[in-house]
Design an enzyme around this catalytic site. Structure first.
Site, short mmCIF file in Angstrom:
data_model
loop_
_atom_site.label_atom_id
_atom_site.label_comp_id
_atom_site.label_asym_id
_atom_site.label_seq_id
_atom_site.Cartn_x
_atom_site.Cartn_y
_atom_site.Cartn_z
N HIS A 1 -4.30 -0.89 5.93
CA HIS A 1 -3.83 -0.08 7.16
C HIS A 1 -4.94 -0.42 8.37
CE1 HIS A 1 -7.01 2.70 5.15
NE2 HIS A 1 -5.92 3.07 4.16
N HIS B 1 0.67 -1.33 -0.08
CA HIS B 1 -0.21 0.01 -0.09
C HIS B 1 0.87 1.33 0.03
CE1 HIS B 1 -3.75 2.15 1.44
NE2 HIS B 1 -2.78 3.14 1.37
N HIS C 1 -10.33 0.77 1.73
CA HIS C 1 -10.06 1.76 3.02
C HIS C 1 -11.39 1.58 3.93
CE1 HIS C 1 -8.60 5.62 4.65
NE2 HIS C 1 -9.78 5.48 5.18
N HIS D 1 1.38 5.33 -1.77
CA HIS D 1 1.27 6.58 -2.43
C HIS D 1 2.32 7.27 -3.01
CE1 HIS D 1 -2.73 6.76 -0.76
NE2 HIS D 1 -2.57 6.26 0.49
N ASP E 1 1.60 2.46 3.43
CA ASP E 1 0.69 3.70 3.54
C ASP E 1 1.44 4.95 3.46
OD1 ASP E 1 -1.46 5.22 3.06
OD2 ASP E 1 -2.44 4.94 4.96
N LYS F 1 -9.40 -0.53 -5.83
CA LYS F 1 -9.47 0.10 -4.62
C LYS F 1 -10.67 0.68 -4.20
CE LYS F 1 -8.02 2.15 -0.70
NZ LYS F 1 -6.70 2.34 -0.04
C1 NCD Z 1 -3.67 8.93 2.36
C2 NCD Z 1 -3.07 10.02 1.36
O1 NCD Z 1 -2.52 10.95 1.65
O2 NCD Z 1 -3.47 9.67 0.06
N1 NCD Z 1 -3.45 9.26 3.64
C3 NCD Z 1 -3.28 8.74 4.63
O3 NCD Z 1 -3.52 9.36 6.01
N2 NCD Z 1 -3.29 7.47 4.82
C4 NCD Z 1 -5.00 8.52 2.09
C5 NCD Z 1 -5.25 7.14 2.73
O4 NCD Z 1 -4.42 6.27 2.50
O5 NCD Z 1 -5.99 7.17 3.33
ZN ZN Z 2 -3.33 4.96 1.86
#
Ligand code: NCD
Ligand code: ZN
Length: 346
Positions: A175, A14, A137, A16, A248, A100
């Site tokens: 998460h 996971h 999520h 970003h 995450d 997702k």
């Molecule tokens: C994530 C993001 O910033 O894209 N933020 C987070 O707090 N984890 C989004 C997410 O995974 O919920």
């Molecule tokens: Zn995330």
């Protein structure tokens, strides 16, 4: 005596990566240590079609510095308009690894998420048929539910009904942050897995809120009470092969974190493995680290484990920069607040 630990190269289930200058800044931080990662589709606009995913994958590969290897495992952002045939074609071609599900409004860039779960039923049926995992999520978003209860309520009112209505659907609870989620995944069968982040294994809400509010610890789902963190750590070291690492890692510009309305997300990628080694060692479970970072994820996703290895070496506390540059902005690194003794050997 130097202590070292050699494990199969980890994957991040996971992640970003964002886009543009931010992508260029953060991608090497992951590719340095991880072979593959499940790439979150919550860009603006989101990655919703196979064509979007193909274009995003190309941008990721173009941003990868020469000499680094990394495989992005792409996902599609499920909307009420998602076309089951497009999803099936993207999966069949190997372009995507998962879909997702964001409940609308649950987190950063989730406005296009699902409100009416009946509308996505045909896509979920198709996914169950072809064995394509749904990454979830898991938080309800209604204003009546307290933010600290959103995950537990989601399990009872959304996730469990979806799984009962769609037998065979493979689901990753992403998460997870509560003992309720840890219990639910432990009791789920072969079709249910969960990822856990670095920050949810190391911190609780006191770390975020006592003695001043720490924006770099603010993420969603929000940090919970200490007993939940203990339940997550117990789950991570339990030997359950359906529990694995999803960092995450979610970079935001420092100015967006240190703001009146702080963006959610912790940028953990650079230090994730040092943090995990420290945490597993403190729990007396260093021998369980490889399963969590490198073996259980591929097994659930039906992918081969990585052949290469990495070596973690224990020594004096390591130093790390407060932040890295990202275009005109900076991104502040997650700082767990304790000395870290393990570093990944270059
Ligand atoms: C994530 C993001 O910033 O894209 N933020 C987070 O707090 N984890 C989004 C997410 O995974 O919920
Ligand atoms: Zn995330």
């Amino acid at each position: 005596m130097t202590q070292s630990l050699t494990i199969r190269r980890p994957d991040d289930w996971h992640l970003h990566l964002r886009d543009g200058a931010m992508l260029a800044a953060v991608l090497p931080e992951t590719a340095r240590h991880f072979a593959r990662a499940i790439i979150m589709p919550n860009l603006v606009p989101p990655v919703v079609t196979g064509a979007d995913a193909a274009a995003y994958r190309s941008r990721i590969m173009a941003a990868l510095p020469a000499g680094m290897t990394f495989t992005p495992l792409m996902t599609l952002y499920l909307t009420e308009d998602t076309d089951a045939a497009d999803v099936a074609a993207a999966a069949a071609s190997g372009l995507i690894t998962a879909v997702k599900l964001y409940p609308a409004g649950a987190t950063t860039n989730s406005a296009s998420g699902v409100r009416d779960f009946d509308k996505v039923r045909p896509v979920l049926e198709k996914m169950a048929g072809i064995g394509l995992p749904l990454c979830v999520h898991g938080e309800v978003t209604g204003p009546e539910v307290d933010i600290f209860d959103r995950e537990a309520v989601f399990i009872d009112t959304v996730l469990d009904p979806i799984r009962r209505a769609t037998p065979g659907l493979r689901v990753v609870m992403e998460h997870i942050t509560t003992s309720q989620a840890a219990d639910y995944v432990a009791a789920g069968g072969d079709t249910l897995a969960a990822t856990i982040t670095v920050q949810h294994l190391m911190l609780d809400r006191n770390d975020m809120l006592v003695g001043g509010m720490r924006p770099h610890y603010y993420c969603l789902p929000i940090l919970k009470r200490r007993d939940h963190r203990e339940a997550l750590l117990a789950a991570a070291i339990s030997g359950n092969p359906r529990i694995f690492l999803g960092t995450d890692s979610a970079p935001h510009p420092t100015h967006a974190k240190e703001a009146e309305c702080c963006s959610a997300g912790c940028f953990t990628a650079p230090l994730a493995l040092s943090c995990l080694a420290e945490t597993f060692e403190q729990a007396g479970a260093l021998d369980r680290l490889e399963a969590f970072t490198s073996l259980n994820g591929p097994r659930f996703y039906g992918l081969p484990v990585n052949e290469e290895t990495i070596t973690l070496v224990k020594g004096d506390p390591i130093a790390w920069p407060d932040r890295i540059g990202a275009g005109e902005a900076t991104v502040t690194l997650f700082n767990p607040g304790i000395p870290l003794h393990w570093r990944v050997e270059a």
